[in-house]
Design a protein around this motif. Structure first.
Motif, PDB file in Angstrom:
ATOM      1  N   LEU A 159       0.867  -1.180   0.000  1.00  0.00           N
ATOM      2  CA  LEU A 159       0.000   0.000   0.000  1.00  0.00           C
ATOM      3  C   LEU A 159       0.906   1.232   0.000  1.00  0.00           C
ATOM      4  O   LEU A 159       1.776   1.362   0.866  1.00  0.00           O
ATOM      5  N   TYR A 208      -1.798  -0.368  -5.547  1.00  0.00           N
ATOM      6  CA  TYR A 208      -2.689   0.276  -4.575  1.00  0.00           C
ATOM      7  C   TYR A 208      -2.037   1.559  -4.073  1.00  0.00           C
ATOM      8  O   TYR A 208      -1.021   1.509  -3.382  1.00  0.00           O
ATOM      9  N   THR A 270      -5.569   0.635  -8.377  1.00  0.00           N
ATOM     10  CA  THR A 270      -6.599   1.233  -7.532  1.00  0.00           C
ATOM     11  C   THR A 270      -5.984   2.493  -6.920  1.00  0.00           C
ATOM     12  O   THR A 270      -5.113   2.399  -6.044  1.00  0.00           O
TER      13      THR A 270
END
Length: 366
Positions: A159, A208, A270
């Motif tokens: 992330l 991400y 994303t």
């Protein structure tokens, strides 16, 4: 107390999502810095007030280099995913397996040389811009992965946070005495730098990415004190500076557009827009609903007095400057940064909604 079936399912789905991240890499400024500024500013001749009590009083019981009374946003995100609290990058070159925090207090989106050459600042800035942080990431790569393939695989499960960035850029221009019309042209330049950084990380294998916008900087005690005006038309109904917040909203809307363009260009990714503006704006008019019971929502918890409890000659951390008894009853910590309680509220809004598009936990399951 037993979990209801629906809640159990939600809980399990969140756990399912949690297991999909293996590490976390963060870039940004003092809102998510976990010690880089204090390390970089370590000069015995210049005291670093951010590394003196009462910083860290709430959670750690001592200063840790975080510019708050306790944890910052990315600490709560790390806890959600079962990561250790991310250490600052220079401390962490030995083990970067679960992630690194490259964010530094005072960091700009545009390289600092631009501000020095433009004579917008009369002093030398710390060289910690977004580009510099991406350079540190590149340097650290060999200790994270060995081949391009391995790196792409590792980063696809990580992330990434790119921001918040921009507040320091705008502050340098505002504090040089510029008007809103003079500050506005910087917005597309700053947003472009952030978008370029996101794209660079995608090309490294990131899938991400969380890209936070700007908070309502016109509500910060520092800006309110530095730009106080007798003209009531300069303030909104809450008491915040209209022009500064208008620039922050402009930044956020252009950043959303830039993210939209990147989503189309890289459909396998994303990219999450994390709203830093509305969480603060939602607390200010309704403080009691959030447990904010301080005497004035626009005052800092730790500071040297004055209307907003901030003045340049007695900032938090200096001898004799005291903090409020309970920082959780305040939104703002030291005039610029927020309290741990505010950061927890923002982190929750980014993880579960409504302050992220899409919420971080939803994004994992799509």
């Amino acid at each position: 107390m037993g979990l209801t079936p629906v809640f159990s399912l939600l809980f399990l789905s969140c756990l399912h999502g949690v297991s999909s991240f293996t590490s976390m890499f963060t870039f940004g400024d003092s809102y998510i810095d976990t010690g880089n500024f204090v390390i970089m500013a370590a000069n015995p001749a210049i005291p670093v007030w951010q590394n003196k009590p009462p910083y860290g009083m709430t959670f750690f019981g001592r200063p840790t280099g975080r510019i708050s009374d306790g944890r910052v946003i990315v600490d709560f995100i790390a806890e959600q995913f079962g990561f250790p609290l991310l250490p600052a990058s220079p401390q962490n070159s030995s083990d970067a397996s679960e992630g690194v925090n490259f964010a530094v207090g005072g960091a700009t989106a545009i390289d600092v040389g631009f501000y020095e050459r433009s004579k917008l600042v009369q002093f030398q800035l710390m060289n910690n811009s977004l580009n510099v942080q991406l350079g540190w990431f590149e340097e650290l790569k060999p200790s994270i992965c060995n081949t391009t393939e391995e790196c792409r695989d590792r980063f696809s499960k990580a992330l990434f946070f790119v921001g918040e960035l921009g507040v320091n850029d705008y502050n340098l221009v505002w504090n040089a005495g510029k008007t809103e019309d003079e500050v506005k042209p910087y917005v597309p330049k700053i947003v472009k730098k952030i978008a370029m950084a996101v794209e660079r990380l995608i090309k490294e294998g990131a899938i991400y990415l969380v890209v936070p916008g700007n908070p309502p900087n016109g509500c910060s005690p520092t800006m309110l004190a530095l730009r106080s005006s007798l003209n009531t038309e300069n303030y909104d109904h809450i008491g915040c500076l209209i022009d500064i917040n208008r620039v922050a909203r402009r930044h956020n809307s252009l950043l959303r557009v830039a993210i939209g363009v990147l989503r189309v260009k890289y459909p396998h990714t994303t990219i999450i827009f994390a709203d830093f503006y509305h969480p603060i704006i939602s607390i200010l008019p309704n403080p009691n609903r959030f447990g904010v019971t301080g005497p004035d929502t626009l005052r800092a918890c730790c500071g040297g007095g004055g209307k907003y409890n901030w003045n340049a000659s007695s900032v938090c951390g200096m001898p004799g400057v005291t903090a409020c008894k309970d920082p959780s009853t305040f939104i703002n910590w030291d005039g610029v940064h927020y309290t741990e309680a505010t950061y927890r509220y923002i982190a929750k809004g980014w993880l579960y909604g409504p302050f992220a598009d899409p919420p971080i936990l939803n994004a994992i399951h799509h």
